[in-house]
Design a protein around this motif. Structure first.
Motif, PDB file in Angstrom:
ATOM      1  N   GLU A  99      65.129-103.518   9.601  1.00 55.54           N
ATOM      2  CA  GLU A  99      65.189-104.766   8.855  1.00 55.54           C
ATOM      3  C   GLU A  99      65.212-105.944   9.827  1.00 55.54           C
ATOM      4  O   GLU A  99      65.973-105.956  10.789  1.00 55.54           O
ATOM      5  N   GLY A 100      64.341-106.924   9.587  1.00 56.13           N
ATOM      6  CA  GLY A 100      64.296-108.106  10.428  1.00 56.13           C
ATOM      7  C   GLY A 100      63.385-107.989  11.625  1.00 56.13           C
ATOM      8  O   GLY A 100      63.334-108.911  12.450  1.00 56.13           O
ATOM      9  N   THR A 101      62.656-106.867  11.758  1.00 57.50           N
ATOM     10  CA  THR A 101      61.736-106.747  12.886  1.00 57.50           C
ATOM     11  C   THR A 101      60.430-107.473  12.584  1.00 57.50           C
ATOM     12  O   THR A 101      60.272-108.098  11.537  1.00 57.50           O
ATOM     13  N   GLN A 102      59.448-107.368  13.487  1.00 59.20           N
ATOM     14  CA  GLN A 102      58.374-108.360  13.541  1.00 59.20           C
ATOM     15  C   GLN A 102      56.981-107.782  13.290  1.00 59.20           C
ATOM     16  O   GLN A 102      56.020-108.128  13.978  1.00 59.20           O
ATOM     17  N   GLU A 103      56.858-106.949  12.283  1.00 61.79           N
ATOM     18  CA  GLU A 103      55.567-106.354  11.972  1.00 61.79           C
ATOM     19  C   GLU A 103      54.485-107.389  11.701  1.00 61.79           C
ATOM     20  O   GLU A 103      53.332-107.236  12.135  1.00 61.79           O
ATOM     21  N   LEU A 104      54.838-108.448  11.012  1.00 60.36           N
ATOM     22  CA  LEU A 104      53.844-109.485  10.707  1.00 60.36           C
ATOM     23  C   LEU A 104      53.358-110.179  11.977  1.00 60.36           C
ATOM     24  O   LEU A 104      52.162-110.423  12.141  1.00 60.36           O
ATOM     25  N   LEU A 105      54.265-110.472  12.895  1.00 62.37           N
ATOM     26  CA  LEU A 105      53.859-111.120  14.136  1.00 62.37           C
ATOM     27  C   LEU A 105      53.037-110.156  14.996  1.00 62.37           C
ATOM     28  O   LEU A 105      52.085-110.581  15.668  1.00 62.37           O
ATOM     29  N   CYS A 106      53.371-108.875  14.976  1.00 60.42           N
ATOM     30  CA  CYS A 106      52.538-107.885  15.677  1.00 60.42           C
ATOM     31  C   CYS A 106      51.101-107.950  15.179  1.00 60.42           C
ATOM     32  O   CYS A 106      50.142-107.966  15.967  1.00 60.42           O
ATOM     33  N   ALA A 107      50.940-107.979  13.854  1.00 59.11           N
ATOM     34  CA  ALA A 107      49.600-108.020  13.270  1.00 59.11           C
ATOM     35  C   ALA A 107      48.874-109.310  13.649  1.00 59.11           C
ATOM     36  O   ALA A 107      47.665-109.305  13.917  1.00 59.11           O
ATOM     37  N   GLU A 108      49.610-110.420  13.682  1.00 61.22           N
ATOM     38  CA  GLU A 108      48.998-111.699  14.060  1.00 61.22           C
ATOM     39  C   GLU A 108      48.507-111.654  15.510  1.00 61.22           C
ATOM     40  O   GLU A 108      47.415-112.144  15.826  1.00 61.22           O
ATOM     41  N   LEU A 109      49.306-111.077  16.404  1.00 57.04           N
ATOM     42  CA  LEU A 109      48.882-110.987  17.800  1.00 57.04           C
ATOM     43  C   LEU A 109      47.672-110.070  17.951  1.00 57.04           C
ATOM     44  O   LEU A 109      46.731-110.377  18.684  1.00 57.04           O
ATOM     45  N   GLU A 110      47.698-108.934  17.269  1.00 55.98           N
ATOM     46  CA  GLU A 110      46.575-108.005  17.366  1.00 55.98           C
ATOM     47  C   GLU A 110      45.287-108.655  16.853  1.00 55.98           C
ATOM     48  O   GLU A 110      44.204-108.442  17.412  1.00 55.98           O
ATOM     49  N   ALA A 111      45.402-109.454  15.802  1.00 59.44           N
ATOM     50  CA  ALA A 111      44.224-110.143  15.279  1.00 59.44           C
ATOM     51  C   ALA A 111      43.668-111.157  16.275  1.00 59.44           C
ATOM     52  O   ALA A 111      42.482-111.507  16.214  1.00 59.44           O
ATOM     53  N   ARG A 112      44.514-111.617  17.195  1.00 60.23           N
ATOM     54  CA  ARG A 112      44.092-112.600  18.201  1.00 60.23           C
ATOM     55  C   ARG A 112      43.748-111.938  19.536  1.00 60.23           C
ATOM     56  O   ARG A 112      43.570-112.624  20.533  1.00 60.23           O
ATOM     57  N   GLY A 113      43.668-110.616  19.563  1.00 60.76           N
ATOM     58  CA  GLY A 113      43.226-109.914  20.756  1.00 60.76           C
ATOM     59  C   GLY A 113      44.309-109.503  21.729  1.00 60.76           C
ATOM     60  O   GLY A 113      44.010-108.956  22.794  1.00 60.76           O
ATOM     61  N   TRP A 114      45.580-109.738  21.401  1.00 61.07           N
ATOM     62  CA  TRP A 114      46.662-109.268  22.265  1.00 61.07           C
ATOM     63  C   TRP A 114      46.742-107.743  22.140  1.00 61.07           C
ATOM     64  O   TRP A 114      46.570-107.192  21.058  1.00 61.07           O
ATOM     65  N   THR A 115      47.005-107.065  23.252  1.00 61.93           N
ATOM     66  CA  THR A 115      47.016-105.603  23.252  1.00 61.93           C
ATOM     67  C   THR A 115      48.403-105.075  23.578  1.00 61.93           C
ATOM     68  O   THR A 115      49.104-105.604  24.442  1.00 61.93           O
ATOM     69  N   ARG A 116      48.774-104.017  22.875  1.00 62.03           N
ATOM     70  CA  ARG A 116      50.074-103.392  23.103  1.00 62.03           C
ATOM     71  C   ARG A 116      49.951-102.416  24.262  1.00 62.03           C
ATOM     72  O   ARG A 116      49.160-101.484  24.219  1.00 62.03           O
ATOM     73  N   GLU A 117      50.743-102.619  25.323  1.00 61.52           N
ATOM     74  CA  GLU A 117      50.660-101.768  26.506  1.00 61.52           C
ATOM     75  C   GLU A 117      51.727-100.676  26.535  1.00 61.52           C
ATOM     76  O   GLU A 117      51.476 -99.581  27.016  1.00 61.52           O
ATOM     77  N   VAL A 118      52.901-100.982  26.063  1.00 62.27           N
ATOM     78  CA  VAL A 118      54.011-100.028  26.145  1.00 62.27           C
ATOM     79  C   VAL A 118      54.778-100.034  24.837  1.00 62.27           C
ATOM     80  O   VAL A 118      55.025-101.090  24.252  1.00 62.27           O
ATOM     81  N   THR A 119      55.153 -98.844  24.379  1.00 60.78           N
ATOM     82  CA  THR A 119      56.041 -98.712  23.230  1.00 60.78           C
ATOM     83  C   THR A 119      57.238 -97.863  23.638  1.00 60.78           C
ATOM     84  O   THR A 119      57.085 -96.819  24.273  1.00 60.78           O
ATOM     85  N   ALA A 120      58.410 -98.329  23.300  1.00 60.62           N
ATOM     86  CA  ALA A 120      59.640 -97.577  23.548  1.00 60.62           C
ATOM     87  C   ALA A 120      60.531 -97.753  22.323  1.00 60.62           C
ATOM     88  O   ALA A 120      60.161 -98.447  21.370  1.00 60.62           O
ATOM     89  N   GLU A 121      61.684 -97.113  22.350  1.00 63.95           N
ATOM     90  CA  GLU A 121      62.622 -97.232  21.243  1.00 63.95           C
ATOM     91  C   GLU A 121      64.001 -97.591  21.771  1.00 63.95           C
ATOM     92  O   GLU A 121      64.376 -97.198  22.884  1.00 63.95           O
ATOM     93  N   LEU A 122      64.746 -98.314  20.969  1.00 65.86           N
ATOM     94  CA  LEU A 122      66.145 -98.578  21.257  1.00 65.86           C
ATOM     95  C   LEU A 122      66.972 -97.651  20.382  1.00 65.86           C
ATOM     96  O   LEU A 122      66.814 -97.627  19.166  1.00 65.86           O
ATOM     97  N   TRP A 123      67.815 -96.861  21.033  1.00 69.41           N
ATOM     98  CA  TRP A 123      68.672 -95.896  20.337  1.00 69.41           C
ATOM     99  C   TRP A 123      70.118 -96.363  20.418  1.00 69.41           C
ATOM    100  O   TRP A 123      70.529 -97.012  21.391  1.00 69.41           O
TER     101      TRP A 123
END
Length: 355
Positions: A163-187
């Motif tokens: 809750e409160g994370t940034q899925e919409l902003l992720c989509a906006e960046l991807e639409a503008r050509g920003w690329t995701r390089e690393v994915t990790a998790e916080l436990w």
């Protein structure tokens, strides 16, 4: 799925539900029997030109043709977590940022721009936890300019899956050509059960000394890196000041070492930052020839005891999604995933002059 009183599946979502967490079922016309239907759960990040974009918990986006939908509904903003202390995404994001502080920072509205001469993406990325005070495209231009001025690529750290994370902003960046390089998790996990475990031979220090650094995976550590490791404060990468840790002056940083054979690097190391109720673990590394002997657990247990003595009760750590060994260890110690986080890099070819 949503089922009507007549027993039929129903589509109860529309484009007006963009930004909400949804569960949908789609039909695959040419799939084999038994594979005709696929369920997807995530945040509806767009619905344009007959195509839905749903971002799942792990940050992966799925495109679904509107014509293939057979059912859909809005579901609660985040699933109930089964382990770990209660915490919001924003609280954990701020705690994690305080545990890995840059040497230079600047505000852009409610975004924070961070730099540390390129030492780790976490200390050299923008952390957007609110409104930048500018339209998005202008904010991204300002971010790029700030990092270009420092000779660094522009990164933005975003999160998904809570809750409160940034899925919409992720989509906006991807639409503008920003690329995701690393994915990790916080436990997250509880601190006391970890502190109850055995911790033979572990030595604690306020300093990342030469022995500790000899085991640390990042070689050639610079003065800037030492400041980041020490929490951005000279007290934890030099001599601690008397009484400072108890004065409430900021996070308390500790380094753990299991000595190796004479003249050899340590058998294991770890780092912990105590900040209020939270203890954050990082840099838990073991000599490859001495793994599966409980050394990582011992290091974390010793650090956990110190954190308990300083008033902490909850624990967090970050682990990359492809590090199966670490994930198995942390799950066995009672930790569980809270959210995923990602580093997005500016589009290729955008390092030229920024208007």
């Amino acid at each position: 799925m949503e089922i009507s009183a007549g027993g039929r599946l129903e589509i109860r979502i529309t484009a007006a539900d963009v930004g909400k967490r949804v569960s949908v079922r789609r039909w695959h016309e040419h799939a084999a029997e038994g594979e005709k239907f696929t369920d997807t759960v995530g945040v509806l990040t767009s619905w344009d030109h007959g195509v839905l974009l749903i971002t799942r918990r792990d940050g992966q986006s799925v495109q679904i043709a509107e014509s293939s939908l057979v059912a859909g509904k809005v579901v609660p903003a985040a699933p109930a977590r089964r382990r770990g202390p209660a915490a919001s995404y924003e609280e954990l994001a701020r705690i994690a940022a305080r545990a890995w502080q840059p040497v230079e920072r600047e505000r852009l509205g409610e975004w924070e721009l961070r730099a540390a001469a390129g030492f780790t993406r976490r200390a050299n990325s923008a952390l957007p936890l609110g409104d930048p005070g500018l339209p998005l495209d202008e904010a991204l231009t300002a971010v790029r300019r700030w990092y270009t001025d420092r000779g660094l690529p522009a990164y933005i750290q975003l999160a998904t899956g809570a809750e409160g994370t940034q899925e919409l902003l992720c989509a906006e960046l991807e639409a503008r050509g920003w690329t995701r390089e690393v994915t990790a998790e916080l436990w997250t996990g509880s601190l006391a059960p970890l502190a109850d475990r055995e911790a033979p031979g572990v030595e604690l220090s306020r300093t990342a000394d030469e022995a500790w650094l000899a085991r640390y995976q990042r070689k050639g550590v610079s003065e800037v890196a030492l400041k980041v490791l020490g929490g951005g404060s000279p007290r934890s990468w030099g001599s601690p000041r008397s009484g400072e840790a108890e004065s409430g002056g900021g996070p308390s940083v500790w380094f753990a070492t299991v000595p190796g054979a004479q003249g050899a690097p340590p058998a294991a190391i770890g780092r912990c930052v105590v900040d209020g109720r939270w203890a954050g673990f990082a840099a838990v590394e073991v000599d490859p020839e001495q793994r599966r002997r409980g050394l990582a657990t011992a290091v974390m247990a010793a650090l956990a005891r110190q954190a308990l003595d300083e008033g902490a009760s909850a624990a967090w750590l970050q682990v990359e999604t492809d590090n199966e060994g670490a994930r198995t260890l942390y799950a066995g110690l009672g930790f569980g995933a809270h959210h995923a986080y990602h580093h997005y890099r500016e589009p290729e070819g955008s390092r030229g002059p920024v208007a």
